[in-house]
Design an enzyme around this catalytic site. Structure first.
Site, PDB file in Angstrom:
ATOM      1  NE  ARG A  34      10.596 -35.048  94.770  1.00 56.11           N
ATOM      2  CZ  ARG A  34       9.677 -35.204  93.834  1.00 56.11           C
ATOM      3  NH1 ARG A  34       9.307 -34.169  93.114  1.00 56.11           N
ATOM      4  NH2 ARG A  34       9.120 -36.378  93.606  1.00 56.11           N
ATOM      5  CG  HIS A 120       8.664 -34.434  85.309  1.00 58.60           C
ATOM      6  ND1 HIS A 120       9.468 -33.737  86.189  1.00 58.60           N
ATOM      7  CD2 HIS A 120       9.327 -35.590  85.044  1.00 58.60           C
ATOM      8  CE1 HIS A 120      10.571 -34.435  86.434  1.00 58.60           C
ATOM      9  NE2 HIS A 120      10.511 -35.559  85.758  1.00 58.60           N
TER      10      HIS A 120
END
Length: 242
Positions: A34, A120
């Site tokens: 990101r 995650h």
């Protein structure tokens, strides 16, 4: 605040929880998905393709895109860097260290950290949604679209997809509740609910906190000590003082 101050807090701590993000793995060659140069910024549609909804509707095409986006062929060539090693070296007979990571690359385990919660999930395994059987990365790479050998169902990656429910948050809070130092490294703390964990640490009242990231975050004011430095440089400073 100085690195000397941070080192003193680390030396005093008996139970450290380390929160890590993509910045910890960039020195190993794994891109920050990101950041301004990350993979997600190349094509915002990738978040659509990497969703549970897309997987359920188009499993074959999902796997083709998944393997390309996450560069699975390269995954086993990546190795822990000095930041992973530093975190492992914080462990001692007196000090307990737990890692809660957003990263899905498995490098903390390769660095032999004793306690790692993969918030995650992980790229290193996939599983069958019908029978629950788990398969390692090597098995997943044998065919373009991996299926369960037991029931023929298309496997689902062990990494959390967009739209999946986060199942590790309660365990993460439980780990933080026992800590006397929270060390956050290489994350911009933008992804919910992971970004809420520093708030929870602050609510405990007795948890000291240190943030090391290469750029400011909007959570900086939650921490007692903040460094905006390259992580490799930061851990070198701390290693010399510890």
């Amino acid at each position: 605040m100085s690195y000397e101050s941070a080192a003193r807090r680390i030396k005093r701590a008996e139970r450290i929880v380390v929160l890590t993000g993509a910045g910890v793995s960039t020195a190993s060659g794994i891109p920050d998905f990101r950041s301004s140069e990350g993979l997600w910024t190349e094509d915002h549609a990738r978040e659509y393709y990497m969703s549970n909804d897309y997987f359920q509707k188009h499993p074959d095409d999902f796997w083709k895109k998944y393997k390309a986006i996450f560069r699975l062929k390269l995954l086993q060539e990546y190795r822990p860097n000095n930041v992973h090693q530093f975190i492992h070296e914080l462990e001692s007979d007196r000090r307990n260290v737990s890692v809660i990571t957003q990263n899905v690359d498995g490098l903390h385990q390769l660095a032999v950290s004793s306690s790692v919660l993969e918030y995650h999930g992980s790229l290193n395994h996939s599983f069958c949604q019908d029978c629950g059987r788990s398969y390692p990365l090597e098995s997943v790479m044998e065919t373009m679209v991996p299926v369960c050998r037991n029931c023929g169902t298309t496997l689902k990656p062990g990494v959390m997809l967009f739209g999946d429910l986060i199942t590790a948050h309660d365990e993460a809070e439980w780990i933080i509740k026992e800590a006397d130092l929270l060390l956050v490294m290489g994350t911009s703390l933008q992804v919910t609910p992971f970004c809420l964990l520093p708030y929870y640490a602050g609510e405990q009242g007795r948890t000291s906190s240190i943030l090391i990231n290469n750029e400011p975050t909007d959570k900086d004011d939650l921490f007692d000590i903040v460094f905006h430095d390259d992580l490799s440089y930061a851990v070198q400073q701390l290693q010399e003082l510890l």
